[in-house]
Design a protein around this motif. Sequence first.
Motif, PDB file in Angstrom:
ATOM      1  N   THR A  39       0.828  -1.206   0.000  1.00  0.00           N
ATOM      2  CA  THR A  39       0.000   0.000   0.000  1.00  0.00           C
ATOM      3  C   THR A  39       0.858   1.250   0.000  1.00  0.00           C
ATOM      4  O   THR A  39       2.044   1.222   0.364  1.00  0.00           O
ATOM      5  CB  THR A  39      -0.928   0.011   1.230  1.00  0.00           C
ATOM      6  OG1 THR A  39      -1.647   1.258   1.287  1.00  0.00           O
ATOM      7  CG2 THR A  39      -0.146  -0.131   2.520  1.00  0.00           C
ATOM      8  N   HIS A  40       0.227   2.362  -0.374  1.00  0.00           N
ATOM      9  CA  HIS A  40       0.882   3.680  -0.362  1.00  0.00           C
ATOM     10  C   HIS A  40       0.948   4.265   1.046  1.00  0.00           C
ATOM     11  O   HIS A  40       1.666   5.237   1.275  1.00  0.00           O
ATOM     12  CB  HIS A  40       0.127   4.637  -1.279  1.00  0.00           C
ATOM     13  CG  HIS A  40      -1.296   4.847  -0.877  1.00  0.00           C
ATOM     14  ND1 HIS A  40      -2.183   3.811  -0.692  1.00  0.00           N
ATOM     15  CD2 HIS A  40      -2.008   5.970  -0.612  1.00  0.00           C
ATOM     16  CE1 HIS A  40      -3.356   4.284  -0.348  1.00  0.00           C
ATOM     17  NE2 HIS A  40      -3.287   5.591  -0.289  1.00  0.00           N
ATOM     18  N   GLY A  41       0.167   3.724   1.977  1.00  0.00           N
ATOM     19  CA  GLY A  41       0.217   4.219   3.356  1.00  0.00           C
ATOM     20  C   GLY A  41      -0.863   5.206   3.710  1.00  0.00           C
ATOM     21  O   GLY A  41      -0.703   5.998   4.652  1.00  0.00           O
ATOM     22  N   GLY A  42      -1.992   5.188   2.992  1.00  0.00           N
ATOM     23  CA  GLY A  42      -3.122   6.038   3.367  1.00  0.00           C
ATOM     24  C   GLY A  42      -3.718   5.596   4.697  1.00  0.00           C
ATOM     25  O   GLY A  42      -3.661   4.416   5.060  1.00  0.00           O
ATOM     26  N   THR A  43      -4.294   6.535   5.419  1.00  0.00           N
ATOM     27  CA  THR A  43      -4.843   6.236   6.748  1.00  0.00           C
ATOM     28  C   THR A  43      -5.917   5.157   6.684  1.00  0.00           C
ATOM     29  O   THR A  43      -5.921   4.225   7.498  1.00  0.00           O
ATOM     30  CB  THR A  43      -5.425   7.508   7.385  1.00  0.00           C
ATOM     31  OG1 THR A  43      -4.427   8.521   7.407  1.00  0.00           O
ATOM     32  CG2 THR A  43      -5.869   7.235   8.819  1.00  0.00           C
TER      33      THR A  43
END
Length: 530
Positions: A375-379
């Motif tokens: 993942t890109h690391g979005g909340t």
Amino acid sequence: MPLHRVCRIFMLFSLCVVFFTPQCNGGNILVFPVDGSHWINMEVLLEELHARGHNITVIRPSTSWYIPEKSPLYSSITIKIHGDTTTFFNLFIQEQMKARRETASLLTFIKITKGFFSMITEGHSLWCDSMAQIFDDPKMVKSLKDSQYDLLLADPGIGIGVVLAKYLKLPLVFNARWLTSGEGHFVMAPSPLSYIPVLGSGLTDKMNFHQRVKNVLFYSLIWFQEKFLMGPIYDSMCKKYMEGGCDIVSLFQDADIWLFRTDFVFDFPRPTMPNVVYIGGFQCKPAQPLPADLEDFVQSAGEHGVIIMTLGSMITALPKEVAEEIASVFAKMPQKVIWRHKGERPSTLGNSTLMMDWMPQKDLLGHPQVKLFVTHGGTNGLQEAIYNGVPVLGIPLIFDQHDNLIRMQERGAAKMLELADINGHTFEEGIKEVLYKDSYRKNMQRLSSLHRDQPVAPIDKAIFWTEYVMRHKGARHLRTEAYKMPWYSYYCIDVMLFLMTALAVLLLSVFAVFRLICCPSKRTTKSKLS
């Protein structure tokens, strides 16, 4: 059964329904959301509020990506945006990813920061200019006032909703994590820079001296952003439409309730305030069955399991050379892969990889066959990974993603790869480390256990406190008045100066008295000796 007994049973049942069914007096809610992934969160709240009988009106931009004009949940007010937001935002993302492919350096950091400042300044200016359609239209203003809204529910990532709440004199509830100038806690709760990392710093709550210097420097960027970029934009609008003007930061601080999209399973511990309600992971739900064809693909993975990869709602594809490297690694893995990717199909793609324009992310993360989340690391995605106990390999691209992944990495539940460092070797090593090093899964499952162990579900807390504000016409008793104090009073600089002055006067007085007493005796002694 005799008719009179049937009637009695029916009457008894009716009384039970009346007295024991929870009563719900539907309120009238005005909503100002932020588009993109923020809307995904807001829509979850609106679904629950609508189910409880509340009447909802959403203010949306004409160029919205995700907020539909027509919905069974709400009626809408569409604001025409004077500009092509999609084009300039897509250009921003491309430039950001291009810069992140470069080796980390001061020049790269300046490029990224300059691009970010330019994007947010243009975006907020577009919104403020477009809101004249409401403020300059007497019929629209009258309609909003006559609607007698009970509160305004806003995402403060854009400050227009906050200004509108002040203009209409409505109680204000935030669905928040970010403001116009960074993380929301920094404007309404004590935030010591010695252990509270600033957005963009890439730091944790354990900082040595050099890291604390870095943290202070990054805070100065946030201060610059608010003082010289965001502040003047909103000050100009307030001066035009609000009697006496207004200060956007003060309006943020005046909110009744903050529904904060985080918790301390995900975030670092920090001071907070009574009107902050933590609802991290409120959008998470038990997984639903997958479509039949997707379920067949997942089950075909056998004992090796499945890897899923997505870059969120705003970024559809990576740079071509990166996508080629990633596809070649997936082709070698024994796991099946489900990859949300809308860009050009990589030539190195293997038969074990299924590419999709959209995937049921929540349901896949809850599937027992899924072993890893890239993942890109979005909340949202990280909180769903926590909820389901799936370890993460992160590739941060924009905004808060790097800081989000730092938090997960610090807890041993994720590994992070910078876009500039990704090639076939590093990506394969990262995949294998998170897949086969058992500590990642164990640490994530521990976080999942902590997150789920709550007396009240986060979504229920969010709805309760929203309705609480409606019932009581606000929540002023939970708000601090500290923000109305000047900075020198807040930090007691004036008190310290007063005490230091008083102490100096006291010491000088004592010295003067001592000298007055002692000096005559010395002169008398000298005269006698002579």
